[in-house]
Design a protein around this motif. Structure first.
Motif, PDB file in Angstrom:
ATOM      1  N   TYR A 129      10.369  47.172  37.180  1.00  0.00           N
ATOM      2  CA  TYR A 129       9.386  48.078  37.761  1.00  0.00           C
ATOM      3  C   TYR A 129       8.763  47.504  39.037  1.00  0.00           C
ATOM      4  O   TYR A 129       7.687  47.880  39.433  1.00  0.00           O
ATOM      5  CB  TYR A 129       8.297  48.372  36.739  1.00  0.00           C
ATOM      6  CG  TYR A 129       8.812  49.237  35.624  1.00  0.00           C
ATOM      7  CD1 TYR A 129       8.910  50.614  35.806  1.00  0.00           C
ATOM      8  CD2 TYR A 129       9.238  48.696  34.430  1.00  0.00           C
ATOM      9  CE1 TYR A 129       9.406  51.420  34.813  1.00  0.00           C
ATOM     10  CE2 TYR A 129       9.734  49.502  33.433  1.00  0.00           C
ATOM     11  CZ  TYR A 129       9.814  50.867  33.622  1.00  0.00           C
ATOM     12  OH  TYR A 129      10.316  51.666  32.633  1.00  0.00           O
ATOM     13  N   GLN A 140       9.163  49.163  29.271  1.00  0.00           N
ATOM     14  CA  GLN A 140       8.008  49.566  30.070  1.00  0.00           C
ATOM     15  C   GLN A 140       6.854  48.582  29.864  1.00  0.00           C
ATOM     16  O   GLN A 140       6.653  48.078  28.753  1.00  0.00           O
ATOM     17  CB  GLN A 140       7.572  50.973  29.684  1.00  0.00           C
ATOM     18  CG  GLN A 140       8.602  52.038  30.022  1.00  0.00           C
ATOM     19  CD  GLN A 140       8.192  53.414  29.519  1.00  0.00           C
ATOM     20  OE1 GLN A 140       7.857  53.578  28.348  1.00  0.00           O
ATOM     21  NE2 GLN A 140       8.216  54.400  30.403  1.00  0.00           N
ATOM     22  N   ASP A 177       3.864  55.299  30.834  1.00  0.00           N
ATOM     23  CA  ASP A 177       3.822  54.280  31.880  1.00  0.00           C
ATOM     24  C   ASP A 177       4.065  54.940  33.233  1.00  0.00           C
ATOM     25  O   ASP A 177       4.974  55.752  33.381  1.00  0.00           O
ATOM     26  CB  ASP A 177       4.881  53.212  31.621  1.00  0.00           C
ATOM     27  CG  ASP A 177       4.797  52.101  32.631  1.00  0.00           C
ATOM     28  OD1 ASP A 177       3.978  51.183  32.440  1.00  0.00           O
ATOM     29  OD2 ASP A 177       5.535  52.153  33.644  1.00  0.00           O
TER      30      ASP A 177
END
Length: 803
Positions: A284, A302, A344
């Motif tokens: 991410y 996540q 998320d």
């Protein structure tokens, strides 16, 4: 949790007490192996009287409560094991999307769901996956009907592609009854799963007044492991679910009755319900690059936790008065649904340059908290004339109101938890501070990045009628009409200011930097809509066992407001403010027949659908879901179902559905430019060409008291795509829709073996025998490809007793 378990155990104990009392008056009977003929399918789809499906000019499947129990079907999502025409996209135990005949839309419900006479409504909020229709456990059910094709005439605008009718067992005015069921199972690389239900039927005044109560619940079964900051949280999707339904039937005279029903179900899930087999490049820390993976199945990467709950209540009152030449039926209901979902949103932050993992910006989570309540009133007359003409005529009213809170907030990088779950809570806890979150020197200590609140109200009135004319003893024509008008009003309140930056004025505030100001109304919109729907059909029953039918029917769905259009516009990603209604015409013909002394039943239907001004989903900047009217889709297909009893002890059933649903025109340039391309000929999202199911059960007497049985079933779900433009791989390819991916086909197989005697049943079962990682639902976006899967292999033991 302990309170819910106590309630469930208490109800089960009550049921067992009544069962034990009733059992003392029972005598042992010799087991009866199933008859040699296929049981006739009786339905109430005409909203007049119960009739054989051969007399109804539409494609309909019906399943008895006994069939549901035998296949351990306890939720609407499980029905896809029985019916190949039900394409159910699953997003966890409480969220799903029901698709029939390729009418696929991620914009809200296209299939109506009824509990007895009462519609199940849930509003629509794009932050919650699925069609938002509330789910209730399929417990203590008389039968379920799947009405395929538009049912807008008798069942309203929510039934554009069909209606799922759940008909409960109603109180018995004459005899006591009780039942209890319990199962315990182990889930492969997951937690144990426990499921149970119990109920009673009590005649309070013989032949006049009776009460029926059923309680159910399940606990555990988590199988998704989430990795946060290098630490693994095991089985985060453990589920705690419990529900209750109580019914009171009062029949003071033979021609008048009132049924009152109260239903409640609460679902809580500890954490993420999805796996992340493919995620954004580098996890991410970046956005817009190709997906990387695959990562292990049933794993979530996540960086924030995602708890979920849904609370649903439904109360209804139904009165029936028999006039001799027909019935007057009145139904009034009140429903309430409250939800909370955390997703998320770190990848979306990253797309604005606020990437987590850089040492400055923490991960982020979006929390959605919609609540929805509605009332409905339905009054109709259903004739029972002696002549060749019958009619249903009625009026329907619905008022609903939805409110929601949406907030993006920073989470603790080590735990993945936010210190509060909404802007209001953060405010009351003193966690908001004035000014820019990320103005130099960067110090994102204001936990909330942005927040908004919205309200939407809808009022709808409809008039409907449907007439049947028996032209000949074997030939019946049906004409139906419905006209409704609705008024929609929407208001959006910005709680944490979202304004473009003004560097000349020294203003560093912007959407992504989260300035705190006084809440204000940022959007108001509304309007009225109205439309008719039609139904024309003809059925020819050539013999008592064979009928042919043809049908043309229309369906309709309300338009509405894109709640995020103001926010999206302020960030340079303009989206339409409103979207209009959409409608379709369905043309079908079929044959239904029994053969060989009713040992074989066949049902074959062909259909063609024109869907215009279609409501579909767009994604702007990978962040803003919005609704557009995307032109036209055409769909053609075949449905086939059969039941065969080659031996009195053996029953085989199943069927298949073939659907070819495609865009008939290019999507508008505005939609393509926002990131959702699609050209004429592209297949509909989430619609496989092929689906199939099959069931087999073999019963055999072991003694004069015991029957042994073997049972197996399979379901096949073909491959599809998550958006209009097809990809050839699960990775993003240059020039393709960034949020499109191929969804692989899968098979699921269940096996069961058991013994029945008297009123008892003990069995062992294996679900998902091959331990298949089945993509039951998928959601690709900036962060990666999120997959909602069927549970892994589950092995267990089940006991039931019914009196």
């Amino acid at each position: 949790m302990r309170y819910k378990s106590a309630v469930l155990l208490g109800a089960s104990a009550l049921a067992l007490t009544v069962v034990a009392t009733a059992a003392s008056a029972q005598t042992t009977t010799t087991p009866d192996v199933s008859s040699s003929s296929v049981q006739e399918v009786i339905i109430t789809a005409t909203r007049r009287e119960a009739v054989n499906t051969l007399q109804v000019p539409l494609a309909v499947d019906a399943y008895s409560g006994k069939a549901l129990q035998q296949l351990d079907i306890t939720s609407e999502g499980d029905l896809s094991k029985l019916d190949p025409s039900l394409n159910i996209q699953s997003y966890g135990p409480a969220e799903q999307r029901i698709i029939i005949r390729g009418v696929s839309s991620v914009v809200g419900a296209t299939t109506g769901v009824y509990l007895d006479e009462t519609p199940l409504e849930g509003g629509f909020n794009s932050d919650i996956p699925g069609d938002n229709t509330p789910t209730l456990g399929l417990r203590d059910i008389d039968h379920v009907e799947v009405l395929k094709g538009p049912q807008g005439t008798l069942f309203g605008a929510g039934s554009m592609d069909g209606t799922l009718r759940i008909v409960t067992n109603q109180p018995n005015l004459e005899t006591y009854g009780g039942w209890v069921e319990a199962e315990a199972a182990g889930v492969t690389h997951g937690d144990g799963l426990f499921d149970g239900e119990g109920g009673v039927n009590i005649p309070i005044v013989q032949d006049k007044l009776a009460v029926r109560v059923n309680v159910w619940g399940e606990d555990g079964g988590g199988y998704i492991n989430q990795v946060i900051d290098g630490h693994t949280l095991d089985h985060v999707n453990d589920t705690q679910l419990w529900g209750v339904r109580g019914e009171v039937l009062w029949q003071p005279t033979s021609n008048f009755s009132i049924l009152g029903t109260a239903s409640y179900q609460n679902t809580q899930i500890d954490g993420a319900q999805l796996s992340t087999p493919y995620i954004g490049q580098g996890g991410y820390t970046s956005a817009g690059g190709p997906f990387v993976g695959p990562y292990p199945a049933w794993t979530n990467l996540q960086p924030s936790q995602a708890p979920y709950y849904q609370d649903f209540q439904l109360y209804s009152l139904t009165g029936k008065y028999d006039l001799g030449f027909g019935q007057v039926i009145a139904n009034t209901s009140y429903g309430y649904k409250d939800e909370f979902l955390a997703n998320d949103t770190s990848p979306q932050d990253c797309s604005y340059g606020l990437c987590e993992g850089t040492g400055v910006f923490p991960p982020a989570v979006y929390t959605a908290h919609p609540s929805y309540w509605y009332t409905t009133d339905d009054l109709r007359f259903a004739s029972a004339f002696k002549g060749p003409f019958q009619i249903v005529v009625g009026v329907f009213y619905q008022h609903d109101h939805m409110s929601y809170d949406g907030s993006v907030m920073n989470v603790n990088p080590q735990t993945g938890l936010a210190p509060c779950d909404s802007w209001n809570q953060c405010l009351s806890d003193g966690l908001l501070k004035n000014g820019s979150n990320f103005a130099p020197p960067i110090d994102p200590t204001n936990v909330v990045q942005f927040a908004n609140n919205g309200r939407q109200t809808t009022d709808q009135v409809a008039f409907y009628t449907q007439g049947d004319w028996k032209i000949l003893p074997t030939l019946t024509a049906t004409v139906g009409f419905r006209y409704f008008t609705a008024n929609v009003e929407d208001e959006l309140i910005t709680q944490q200011d979202i304004t473009p930056p003004n560097p000349q004025a020294g203003d560093l505030c912007s959407y992504e930097t989260g300035c705190v100001t006084k809440p204000y109304v940022s959007t108001t919109a509304g309007g009225s809509q109205n439309a008719p729907t039609y139904n024309f059909s003809l059925i020819w029953q050539t013999t008592p066992d064979i009928s042919f039918y043809a049908r043309a029917a229309s369906g309709f769905r309300l338009g509405g407001i894109n709640e995020e259009y103001t926010i999206a516009g302020e960030t340079g990603s303009p989206i339409p403010a409103t979207y209009g209604s959409d409608s379709l015409w369905d043309y079908e013909g079929g044959v239904k027949a029994y053969f060989f002394n009713h040992t074989l039943y066949l049902d074959l239907t062909g259909f063609y659908i024109d869907w215009s001004n279609e409501q579909e989903n767009g994604i702007a900047h990978g962040t803003y879901d919005y609704i557009i009217n995307a032109g036209k889709t055409t769909t053609s297909g075949i449905e086939f179902d059969t039941i065969w009893k080659p031996l009195p002890e053996l029953t085989l059933s199943g069927g298949f559905t073939y659907v070819d649903a495609r865009l008939a025109s290019n999507l508008p340039d505005s939609v393509v430019n926002a990131g959702t391309p699609g050209v004429s000929g592209d297949p509909m999202p989430f619609v496989p060409h092929w689906q199939a199911t099959g069931q087999a059960e073999y019963d055999h007497p072991l003694t004069d008291r015991f029957i042994g049985y073997l049972q197996g079933d399979f379901s096949y779900h073909g491959s599809s795509f998550s958006a209009f433009e097809p990809s050839t791989t699960t990775q993003i390819a240059a020039g393709n829709n960034d949020y499109d991916t191929a969804i692989p086909a899968y098979w699921l197989v269940d096996l069961k073996a058991g013994v029945r005697w008297d009123r008892y049943d003990v069995s062992v079962f294996v679900r998902n025998v091959a331990n298949t990682f089945a993509w039951a639902g998928a959601n690709p976006n900036d962060g990666g490809l999120f997959v909602y899967s069927a549970p892994p292999r589950t092995v267990g033991l089940k006991f039931s007793a019914h009196y």
